[in-house]
Design a protein around this motif. Sequence first.
Motif, mmCIF file in Angstrom:
data_model
loop_
_atom_site.group_PDB
_atom_site.id
_atom_site.type_symbol
_atom_site.label_atom_id
_atom_site.label_comp_id
_atom_site.label_asym_id
_atom_site.label_seq_id
_atom_site.Cartn_x
_atom_site.Cartn_y
_atom_site.Cartn_z
ATOM 1 N N ASP A 177 37.351 34.367 46.220
ATOM 2 C CA ASP A 177 36.971 33.817 44.891
ATOM 3 C C ASP A 177 37.644 34.860 43.736
ATOM 4 O OD1 ASP A 177 35.946 31.669 46.039
ATOM 5 O OD2 ASP A 177 33.633 32.553 46.129
ATOM 6 N N PRO A 178 38.000 34.519 42.903
ATOM 7 C CA PRO A 178 38.460 35.394 41.914
ATOM 8 C C PRO A 178 37.128 35.835 40.931
ATOM 9 C CG PRO A 178 39.004 33.213 40.986
ATOM 10 C CD PRO A 178 38.606 32.913 42.413
ATOM 11 N N LEU A 179 37.488 36.955 40.520
ATOM 12 C CA LEU A 179 36.319 37.492 39.453
ATOM 13 C C LEU A 179 36.420 36.698 38.131
ATOM 14 C CD1 LEU A 179 34.131 39.559 38.523
ATOM 15 C CD2 LEU A 179 36.121 40.972 37.605
ATOM 16 N N VAL A 180 35.326 35.982 37.838
ATOM 17 C CA VAL A 180 34.796 35.143 36.545
ATOM 18 C C VAL A 180 34.273 35.760 35.648
ATOM 19 C CG1 VAL A 180 34.183 32.932 35.585
ATOM 20 C CG2 VAL A 180 35.413 33.044 37.980
ATOM 21 N N LEU A 181 34.875 35.910 34.178
ATOM 22 C CA LEU A 181 33.789 36.762 33.395
ATOM 23 C C LEU A 181 33.833 35.635 32.004
ATOM 24 C CD1 LEU A 181 35.685 40.192 33.136
ATOM 25 C CD2 LEU A 181 33.332 39.456 34.326
ATOM 26 N N ARG A 215 36.846 44.598 42.199
ATOM 27 C CA ARG A 215 36.545 43.158 41.966
ATOM 28 C C ARG A 215 37.240 42.036 41.754
ATOM 29 N NH1 ARG A 215 30.852 42.807 38.753
ATOM 30 N NH2 ARG A 215 31.150 40.782 39.894
ATOM 31 N N ALA A 216 38.658 42.603 41.047
ATOM 32 C CA ALA A 216 39.650 41.948 40.719
ATOM 33 C C ALA A 216 40.913 41.777 41.901
ATOM 34 C CB ALA A 216 40.093 42.367 39.369
ATOM 35 N N ALA A 217 40.175 41.909 43.067
ATOM 36 C CA ALA A 217 41.411 41.823 44.241
ATOM 37 C C ALA A 217 41.755 40.502 44.361
ATOM 38 C CB ALA A 217 40.759 42.120 45.634
ATOM 39 N N ASN A 218 41.141 39.391 43.990
ATOM 40 C CA ASN A 218 41.764 38.196 43.998
ATOM 41 C C ASN A 218 41.924 37.566 42.533
ATOM 42 O OD1 ASN A 218 41.248 37.668 46.928
ATOM 43 N ND2 ASN A 218 39.139 37.962 46.504
ATOM 44 N N GLU A 219 42.265 38.445 41.501
ATOM 45 C CA GLU A 219 42.573 38.226 40.397
ATOM 46 C C GLU A 219 41.293 37.795 39.417
ATOM 47 O OE1 GLU A 219 45.465 39.138 40.917
ATOM 48 O OE2 GLU A 219 46.055 37.992 42.780
ATOM 49 N N VAL A 220 41.519 37.543 38.131
ATOM 50 C CA VAL A 220 40.742 37.505 37.146
ATOM 51 C C VAL A 220 40.606 36.204 36.391
ATOM 52 C CG1 VAL A 220 39.310 38.634 35.322
ATOM 53 C CG2 VAL A 220 40.456 39.894 37.095
ATOM 54 N N VAL A 221 39.679 35.545 35.940
ATOM 55 C CA VAL A 221 39.567 34.544 35.264
ATOM 56 C C VAL A 221 38.560 34.616 33.922
ATOM 57 C CG1 VAL A 221 38.949 31.982 34.815
ATOM 58 C CG2 VAL A 221 39.938 32.637 37.013
ATOM 59 N N LEU A 222 39.328 34.886 32.922
ATOM 60 C CA LEU A 222 38.479 35.238 31.322
ATOM 61 C C LEU A 222 38.314 33.906 30.716
ATOM 62 C CD1 LEU A 222 40.883 38.185 30.659
ATOM 63 C CD2 LEU A 222 38.530 38.313 31.871
ATOM 64 N N ILE A 223 36.868 33.786 30.500
ATOM 65 C CA ILE A 223 36.437 32.434 29.570
ATOM 66 C C ILE A 223 35.820 32.691 28.385
ATOM 67 C CG2 ILE A 223 35.235 30.394 30.045
ATOM 68 C CD1 ILE A 223 35.339 30.432 32.862
ATOM 69 N N THR A 224 36.131 32.243 27.491
ATOM 70 C CA THR A 224 35.627 32.378 26.018
ATOM 71 C C THR A 224 35.093 31.255 25.476
ATOM 72 O OG1 THR A 224 37.356 34.185 25.427
ATOM 73 C CG2 THR A 224 35.887 33.154 23.686
#
Length: 270
Positions: A177-181, A215-224
């Motif tokens: 799972d990617p890191l979701v912020l 924590r970003a080994a599986n990429e990152v999703v940035l949500i605003t």
Amino acid sequence: MKYTIKDRHIVLSVNPQKAVPQQSRIITGIVKDATGEPIIGANVIEKGSTNGTITDIDGQFRSETSPDAILQISYIGYIAQNFPLNGKNNIMVQLKEDTQSIEEVVVVGYGTQKKTNLTGAVESIKSSRIGTKPVTTLMQAMAGEAAGVTITQNTGQPKADQGNIRIRDVGTWQNADPLVLVNGVAMSINDVVPSDVESISILKDAASASIYGSRAANEVVLITTKKGEKGKISLSYTGNIGFQTPIRTPQMVESWQYGELYNQSMKKRR
């Protein structure tokens, strides 16, 4: 200084404006943006000199300049302005946003970069592309909207149809799972309402690990998420109703029949 010769005398003439220098004074002021919020770190320089200062955390500055000086005030993302003092000791300057500069800026992690300097792979999804879909989860709304992003749904069971998101395939054997912020806070993407999303940025390469670490080994999703505007009141409602009906319902035996069959099966095992 000028002089003239008259008979045997030399007459000297002095320009009083050049002979007596102007005294400097303390000038104070505040720099704000278009919404009235103070700007921190704006440059305030006296035009034609190296005399300058920057605004503090409250957007205020204090500088020693001449009463008739012209102040050049600038800040990144705003249009620079020339403000003549004209004898004023306290001023208030409101800068306007430079829309052309803002469009060239891309949010990457905890900071920003210009598009010309951006080397990583970033995919952006606007709210207009996901807010009109008749779905209940944000993950379903993101399906098919970003290249290299795979979203699978394992079941259609109510409250269990959240699915999985994979960016550029599986990156680890334990957790893919990617890191979701969401607004800078790590949380589950299934807890975000699709209608509350303003924009989504997906960091799809290893450069994201240099910002967020392991924590970003599986990429990152940035949500605003969307924010309210000062002086405006807006109310909106979005509702979805759905019904799920099984195609075929299995025929079940009575409870006493189930008990007899269970006892027979246990005897055969013994």
